[in-house]
Design a protein around this motif. Sequence first.
Motif, PDB file in Angstrom:
ATOM      1  N   ASN A  82     -43.195 -24.092  32.736  1.00 35.51           N
ATOM      2  CA  ASN A  82     -42.035 -23.759  33.569  1.00 35.51           C
ATOM      3  C   ASN A  82     -42.258 -22.465  34.348  1.00 35.51           C
ATOM      4  OD1 ASN A  82     -40.694 -26.037  32.632  1.00 35.51           O
ATOM      5  ND2 ASN A  82     -39.630 -24.928  31.007  1.00 35.51           N
ATOM      6  N   THR A  83     -42.863 -21.465  33.690  1.00 34.53           N
ATOM      7  CA  THR A  83     -43.119 -20.189  34.358  1.00 34.53           C
ATOM      8  C   THR A  83     -44.140 -20.356  35.467  1.00 34.53           C
ATOM      9  OG1 THR A  83     -42.646 -18.989  32.299  1.00 34.53           O
ATOM     10  CG2 THR A  83     -43.840 -17.790  34.012  1.00 34.53           C
ATOM     11  N   GLY A 134     -42.701 -25.492  22.442  1.00 36.67           N
ATOM     12  CA  GLY A 134     -42.021 -24.351  23.052  1.00 36.67           C
ATOM     13  C   GLY A 134     -42.964 -23.470  23.846  1.00 36.67           C
ATOM     14  N   ASP A 138     -43.895 -25.466  27.083  1.00 33.75           N
ATOM     15  CA  ASP A 138     -42.794 -25.515  28.052  1.00 33.75           C
ATOM     16  C   ASP A 138     -42.613 -24.164  28.737  1.00 33.75           C
ATOM     17  OD1 ASP A 138     -42.400 -28.150  27.369  1.00 33.75           O
ATOM     18  OD2 ASP A 138     -40.671 -27.774  26.071  1.00 33.75           O
ATOM     19  N   TRP A 139     -42.737 -23.079  27.983  1.00 36.39           N
ATOM     20  CA  TRP A 139     -42.618 -21.726  28.540  1.00 36.39           C
ATOM     21  C   TRP A 139     -43.665 -21.490  29.623  1.00 36.39           C
ATOM     22  CZ3 TRP A 139     -45.846 -17.367  26.413  1.00 36.39           C
ATOM     23  CH2 TRP A 139     -45.588 -16.153  27.071  1.00 36.39           C
TER      24      TRP A 139
END
Length: 321
Positions: A208-209, A201, A204-205
């Motif tokens: 993606n950001t 998590g 991915d955060w």
Amino acid sequence: MSDTMHLTLTDRIEEPGNIIRLRFARADGAPLPPVTPGAHLDIHLADGALDLWRQYSLCSDCSQTGFYEIGVLRDPNSRGGSEAVHRLAQPGTVFKVEGPRNHFPLTETAAHTVLLGGGIGITPMLAMAQRLHDLGHDFTLHYCTRSADVTAFRQMIAAADWRDRVVFHFDDQPAEQRLDLARDLPPPAADTHLYVCGPQGFMDWIINTAEAAGHRTANVHREYFSATVDTTGTSFEVVAQRSGLTVTVGPEDTIAKALARAGVKIEVKCEEGVCGTCVTDVLEGSPDHRDKFLTEDERADGTMICACCSRACSKTLVLDL
């Protein structure tokens, strides 16, 4: 194939947060194969019915040739590997080891590098930070944990020449002290590189950001220690062309397991699509990629597949096996 070594555990250091730092060396003290930052070891864990291979990033200074050092989190929710390491890793124990291998290499020509480690994901960042310091390059290391009390490697970092490049972020502290990507990520640039490792998590955060902010995918490097992967799906056929065999991969099956039952063995280690051991060439058909190992370009090319977890979009896959 990496050569197999039998290395002796010489030191076990208890770190905060249920993490142990383990140092391995040859019994005769001879130099070990050279490593580069981001490299990992495959360690065989055998104990009774337990027979697993697990991957652990090297956290030690890569200029050292006399030992390898890794960090291992004891995770009760894992599939047994971390619990086994904590139980078996006693000084003097000999482990079967393969590697080192590096699927997370450091770009040493970057003008600016940002390292982002979450929890045990800090381990490869420690080796990278040391290398960047030795090269005299510009970098920042962001280290995120739940609290200061469970932050491993703090003594190691405090003694490092690059300690002033490290920013600690603790979840139990005020918001301004936590990782703020709008504040802490640098502006996108062709010679700026980001490295991310930690829980899925968290990764991915950040990924993606960063990509939404304009960082090129090729400049956002990532290494997953583990991943939640759904290996189920519609049945399909796999043709092992060189072996002359065709097998059916059922809804709950995997390519590697179906082929193994027919006598075609693909080496599998992580079983989660993160280590790359089982990557196999695709000759025909359309893969349904479920892994975290292949790059987006490699996925789009469609010529490789992680046989431990990925499936097929087409009715048939022809593999170079």
